[in-house]
Design an enzyme around this catalytic site. Structure first.
Site, PDB file in Angstrom:
ATOM      1  N   ASP A   9       9.949  64.674  57.561  1.00 10.83           N
ATOM      2  CA  ASP A   9       9.205  63.780  56.214  1.00 10.83           C
ATOM      3  C   ASP A   9       8.118  62.935  56.525  1.00 10.83           C
ATOM      4  O   ASP A   9       7.435  62.668  55.655  1.00 10.83           O
ATOM      5  CB  ASP A   9      10.233  63.011  55.535  1.00 10.83           C
ATOM      6  CG  ASP A   9      11.121  63.947  54.573  1.00 10.83           C
ATOM      7  OD1 ASP A   9      10.855  65.242  54.817  1.00 10.83           O
ATOM      8  OD2 ASP A   9      12.176  63.574  54.294  1.00 10.83           O
ATOM      9  N   LYS A  20      15.100  56.619  49.030  1.00 11.30           N
ATOM     10  CA  LYS A  20      15.389  57.784  48.135  1.00 11.30           C
ATOM     11  C   LYS A  20      16.444  58.621  48.657  1.00 11.30           C
ATOM     12  O   LYS A  20      17.530  59.045  47.889  1.00 11.30           O
ATOM     13  CB  LYS A  20      14.117  58.674  47.804  1.00 11.30           C
ATOM     14  CG  LYS A  20      14.497  59.808  46.980  1.00 11.30           C
ATOM     15  CD  LYS A  20      13.349  60.761  46.745  1.00 11.30           C
ATOM     16  CE  LYS A  20      13.067  61.795  48.075  1.00 11.30           C
ATOM     17  NZ  LYS A  20      13.450  63.087  47.546  1.00 11.30           N
ATOM     18  N   ASN A  21      16.493  59.266  49.943  1.00  2.56           N
ATOM     19  CA  ASN A  21      17.317  59.903  50.383  1.00  2.56           C
ATOM     20  C   ASN A  21      18.832  59.601  50.551  1.00  2.56           C
ATOM     21  O   ASN A  21      19.741  60.215  50.660  1.00  2.56           O
ATOM     22  CB  ASN A  21      16.991  60.760  51.674  1.00  2.56           C
ATOM     23  CG  ASN A  21      15.610  61.532  51.551  1.00  2.56           C
ATOM     24  OD1 ASN A  21      15.401  62.080  50.647  1.00  2.56           O
ATOM     25  ND2 ASN A  21      14.683  61.635  52.687  1.00  2.56           N
ATOM     26  N   CYS A  63      11.599  71.032  46.695  1.00  8.67           N
ATOM     27  CA  CYS A  63      10.371  71.293  47.229  1.00  8.67           C
ATOM     28  C   CYS A  63      10.243  72.764  47.820  1.00  8.67           C
ATOM     29  O   CYS A  63      11.256  72.988  48.517  1.00  8.67           O
ATOM     30  CB  CYS A  63       9.944  70.300  47.984  1.00  8.67           C
ATOM     31  SG  CYS A  63       9.166  68.815  47.319  1.00  8.67           S
ATOM     32  N   ARG A 120      17.264  69.378  45.316  1.00  9.25           N
ATOM     33  CA  ARG A 120      17.976  70.030  46.437  1.00  9.25           C
ATOM     34  C   ARG A 120      19.362  69.215  46.658  1.00  9.25           C
ATOM     35  O   ARG A 120      20.158  69.687  47.087  1.00  9.25           O
ATOM     36  CB  ARG A 120      17.167  69.794  47.670  1.00  9.25           C
ATOM     37  CG  ARG A 120      18.011  70.189  49.112  1.00  9.25           C
ATOM     38  CD  ARG A 120      17.890  71.924  49.156  1.00  9.25           C
ATOM     39  NE  ARG A 120      18.707  72.308  50.147  1.00  9.25           N
ATOM     40  CZ  ARG A 120      19.277  73.567  50.378  1.00  9.25           C
ATOM     41  NH1 ARG A 120      18.583  74.505  49.499  1.00  9.25           N
ATOM     42  NH2 ARG A 120      19.952  73.970  51.009  1.00  9.25           N
ATOM     43  N   ILE A 149      11.693  71.858  61.879  1.00  8.17           N
ATOM     44  CA  ILE A 149      12.771  71.659  60.922  1.00  8.17           C
ATOM     45  C   ILE A 149      12.706  72.700  59.923  1.00  8.17           C
ATOM     46  O   ILE A 149      13.384  73.548  59.583  1.00  8.17           O
ATOM     47  CB  ILE A 149      12.531  70.205  60.484  1.00  8.17           C
ATOM     48  CG1 ILE A 149      12.759  69.198  61.387  1.00  8.17           C
ATOM     49  CG2 ILE A 149      13.943  70.169  59.500  1.00  8.17           C
ATOM     50  CD1 ILE A 149      14.159  69.353  62.284  1.00  8.17           C
ATOM     51  N   ARG A 153      16.154  76.412  53.122  1.00 10.95           N
ATOM     52  CA  ARG A 153      17.389  75.393  53.388  1.00 10.95           C
ATOM     53  C   ARG A 153      18.651  75.842  53.020  1.00 10.95           C
ATOM     54  O   ARG A 153      19.384  75.252  52.175  1.00 10.95           O
ATOM     55  CB  ARG A 153      17.063  74.038  52.983  1.00 10.95           C
ATOM     56  CG  ARG A 153      15.603  73.641  53.274  1.00 10.95           C
ATOM     57  CD  ARG A 153      15.290  72.114  53.040  1.00 10.95           C
ATOM     58  NE  ARG A 153      14.703  72.012  51.705  1.00 10.95           N
ATOM     59  CZ  ARG A 153      14.359  70.877  51.190  1.00 10.95           C
ATOM     60  NH1 ARG A 153      14.498  70.005  51.565  1.00 10.95           N
ATOM     61  NH2 ARG A 153      13.787  71.120  49.877  1.00 10.95           N
ATOM     62  N   PRO A 154      19.142  76.822  53.621  1.00 13.14           N
ATOM     63  CA  PRO A 154      20.295  77.321  53.146  1.00 13.14           C
ATOM     64  C   PRO A 154      21.617  76.487  53.296  1.00 13.14           C
ATOM     65  O   PRO A 154      21.778  75.475  54.132  1.00 13.14           O
ATOM     66  CB  PRO A 154      20.914  78.389  54.169  1.00 13.14           C
ATOM     67  CG  PRO A 154      20.106  78.138  55.307  1.00 13.14           C
ATOM     68  CD  PRO A 154      18.858  77.225  54.878  1.00 13.14           C
ATOM     69  N   VAL A 155      22.579  76.509  52.122  1.00 11.36           N
ATOM     70  CA  VAL A 155      23.721  75.760  52.080  1.00 11.36           C
ATOM     71  C   VAL A 155      24.978  76.657  52.780  1.00 11.36           C
ATOM     72  O   VAL A 155      26.061  76.036  52.501  1.00 11.36           O
ATOM     73  CB  VAL A 155      24.040  75.610  50.460  1.00 11.36           C
ATOM     74  CG1 VAL A 155      22.943  74.470  50.074  1.00 11.36           C
ATOM     75  CG2 VAL A 155      24.283  76.706  49.826  1.00 11.36           C
ATOM     76  N   ASP A 156      24.708  77.520  53.460  1.00 13.44           N
ATOM     77  CA  ASP A 156      25.853  78.377  54.047  1.00 13.44           C
ATOM     78  C   ASP A 156      26.690  77.447  54.974  1.00 13.44           C
ATOM     79  O   ASP A 156      27.802  77.727  54.968  1.00 13.44           O
ATOM     80  CB  ASP A 156      25.400  79.528  54.691  1.00 13.44           C
ATOM     81  CG  ASP A 156      24.468  79.421  55.785  1.00 13.44           C
ATOM     82  OD1 ASP A 156      23.391  78.606  55.741  1.00 13.44           O
ATOM     83  OD2 ASP A 156      24.498  79.969  56.900  1.00 13.44           O
ATOM     84  N   LEU A 157      26.032  76.472  55.714  1.00 10.86           N
ATOM     85  CA  LEU A 157      26.716  75.596  56.582  1.00 10.86           C
ATOM     86  C   LEU A 157      27.728  74.921  55.781  1.00 10.86           C
ATOM     87  O   LEU A 157      28.732  74.456  56.354  1.00 10.86           O
ATOM     88  CB  LEU A 157      25.854  74.754  57.534  1.00 10.86           C
ATOM     89  CG  LEU A 157      24.743  75.657  58.244  1.00 10.86           C
ATOM     90  CD1 LEU A 157      23.773  74.710  59.022  1.00 10.86           C
ATOM     91  CD2 LEU A 157      25.508  76.570  59.394  1.00 10.86           C
ATOM     92  N   ARG A 199       8.712  61.861  42.650  1.00 11.72           N
ATOM     93  CA  ARG A 199      10.089  62.230  43.003  1.00 11.72           C
ATOM     94  C   ARG A 199      10.536  61.244  44.255  1.00 11.72           C
ATOM     95  O   ARG A 199      11.691  60.981  44.196  1.00 11.72           O
ATOM     96  CB  ARG A 199      10.074  63.671  43.415  1.00 11.72           C
ATOM     97  CG  ARG A 199       9.904  64.697  42.307  1.00 11.72           C
ATOM     98  CD  ARG A 199      10.420  65.950  42.903  1.00 11.72           C
ATOM     99  NE  ARG A 199      11.530  66.060  43.581  1.00 11.72           N
ATOM    100  CZ  ARG A 199      11.528  66.509  44.921  1.00 11.72           C
ATOM    101  NH1 ARG A 199      10.543  67.120  45.455  1.00 11.72           N
ATOM    102  NH2 ARG A 199      12.797  66.514  45.505  1.00 11.72           N
TER     103      ARG A 199
END
Length: 432
Positions: A315, A22-23, A125, A101, A337, A130-134, A407
């Site tokens: 996971d 999936k990922n 989830c 996500r 994590i 899980r910030p997207v700033d990076l 999912r």
């Protein structure tokens, strides 16, 4: 909402076919936005998240054709052809992005190809921030101008993105994937240091190379990308799902059964296999995949710490906790994590698991037996961990809110039932 009913206590025996990851699939699909030619993806899993990504790409202008049927209970015959000949819309709307996500992975390709993108801040989830700033800081290094407006990331660049030397302060899988895709069409060389090494990242890189990208260092912590003017179409097969593999490996162990996982990639399972072996489980490679057996074996408690690949995957944390709850002795599971990934603990304790959480660690004292109970799934991996606990428990377990499960796991009830599990889905007739 659908529920799952399990009558536990049956050792599982037989074979289970592992599908595409999936990922990995969710990362490969947005790569179609980088070319006006067709990207064909084989071994595609049939999951709710895949449908969500397909709907998102469709509203950007991608056309899709699904060819082939699943063979031998797996997904080898399912091929999705994606063609984004023209990008008709550079906005990824909230109604779609909030569901998943991985939707933020359209940001890099849209910006690289069209020079602009407007992407809603993502959802998924509720397992922690899980910030997207990076992602955004790296794109700014490549010349993008980025603003946050009314819950949307608005990104623009004059001309092409420029190559840059990007050093991620912490490992970020999504950030590595987004920048890797953007860098393929950037001007000059991009170096991504402290890049995520997950197999799904390597899978994306190999697919991009098949599309004409110039990438060195695949599988390492440093990726070097020489930008090209354009990418072309390609045919590519999604890597087998290592988390599905690990989940069914635990199903064999927790029921003290014996299962062959057909299509599994043994080489991608090193950290999980090491833990299972330390627990006392037999794990061995077979010509068709791998075999996991715990028949007549005493499962011992072991300590686990989640880490970026090649460490133990976050996971798989909830699934191993279920196994540790049935072991002899105690174990400590430390989550490094995500900070909110023990939401399954209260539900497992309802089933008799002896678990105490102390900050980022959980102490698990193995119980002689678990008991069936009514429980509620809180996220994707928690869902399957409760199924695993239910398989081992005495009596009946009812798992509510299993929409999370759909999912990330395809036909989980069928696969387990084929190995002897007494499991069924209770459909919500009121929703039909």
């Amino acid at each position: 909402m659908d529920r799952i009913r399990i009558h536990g206590g049956t050792p599982l025996k037989g074979t289970i076919t592992i599908g595409g990851a999936k990922n990995a699939a969710l990362t490969l699909m947005p790569a179609c936005l980088l070319t006006d030619e067709t990207l064909s993806l084989a071994n595609l899993p049939h999951l709710v998240d895949i449908t969500t990504m397909a709907n998102l790409l469709a509203q950007h202008g991608a056309r899709m054709i699904l060819n082939g049927d699943a063979k031998d209970g797996g997904h080898t015959g399912r091929v999705l052809e994606l063609t984004a000949a023209e990008i008709t819309n550079t906005t990824a709307p909230y109604d779609l992005v909030r569901k998943m996500r991985a939707s933020v992975l359209v940001l890099g390709p849209l910006l690289a190809r069209c020079g602009q993108a407007r992407v809603s801040l993502p959802g998924g989830c509720a397992i922690g921030t899980r910030p997207v700033d990076l992602h955004l800081k790296a794109l700014e290094q490549m010349g993008a101008v980025i603003e946050l407006e009314e819950g949307y990331i608005v990104a623009r660049v004059n001309g092409r993105l420029k190559g840059a030397h990007i050093i991620f302060p912490q490992v970020t899988v999504g950030g590595t994937e987004n920048i890797l895709m953007a860098a393929c069409l950037a001007e000059g060389e991009t170096v991504i240091a402290n890049a995520a090494r997950e197999p799904e990242v390597a899978d994306l890189a190999h697919c991009l190379v098949a599309m004409g990208a110039n990438i060195d260092g695949i599988g390492s912590g440093t990726l070097r990308v020489q930008g090209v003017d354009r990418l072309h179409g390609a045919r590519y097969s999604v890597v087998p799902d290592r988390i599905e593999t690990g989940s069914y490996a635990v199903a064999a162990a927790i029921t003290r059964g014996d299962i062959e996982l057909v299509g599994a990639r043994f080489d991608l399972m090193e950290s999980v296999n090491k833990v299972l072996t330390e627990c006392g489980v037999l794990v061995e490679e077979t010509p068709r995949g791998m075999r996991v057996s715990a028949e007549g074996r005493d499962i011992r408690g072991v300590d686990i710490m989640t880490e970026p690949y090649p460490g133990f995957p976050t996971d798989m944390q909830a699934q191993l906790m279920a196994l540790m709850a049935t072991s002899s002795g105690a174990s400590m599971i430390t989550e490094t994590i995500f900070e909110n990934r023990f939401m399954h603990v209260p539900e497992m304790t309802r089933m008799g698991a002896r678990i105490n959480v102390h900050g980022a660690s959980a102490i698990v004292r193995g119980a002689p037996r678990l008991s069936g109970a009514q429980v509620m799934a809180t996220d994707l991996r928690a869902s399957v961990s409760l199924i695993l606990a239910g398989l081992a428990a005495e009596g009946e377990t009812i798992i509510n809110r299993v929409y999370h499960l759909d999912r990330g796991y395809e036909r989980v009830e069928e696969k387990l039932a084929a190995c002897g599990a007494r499991i069924e889905r209770i459909k919500d007739t009121a929703a039909e």
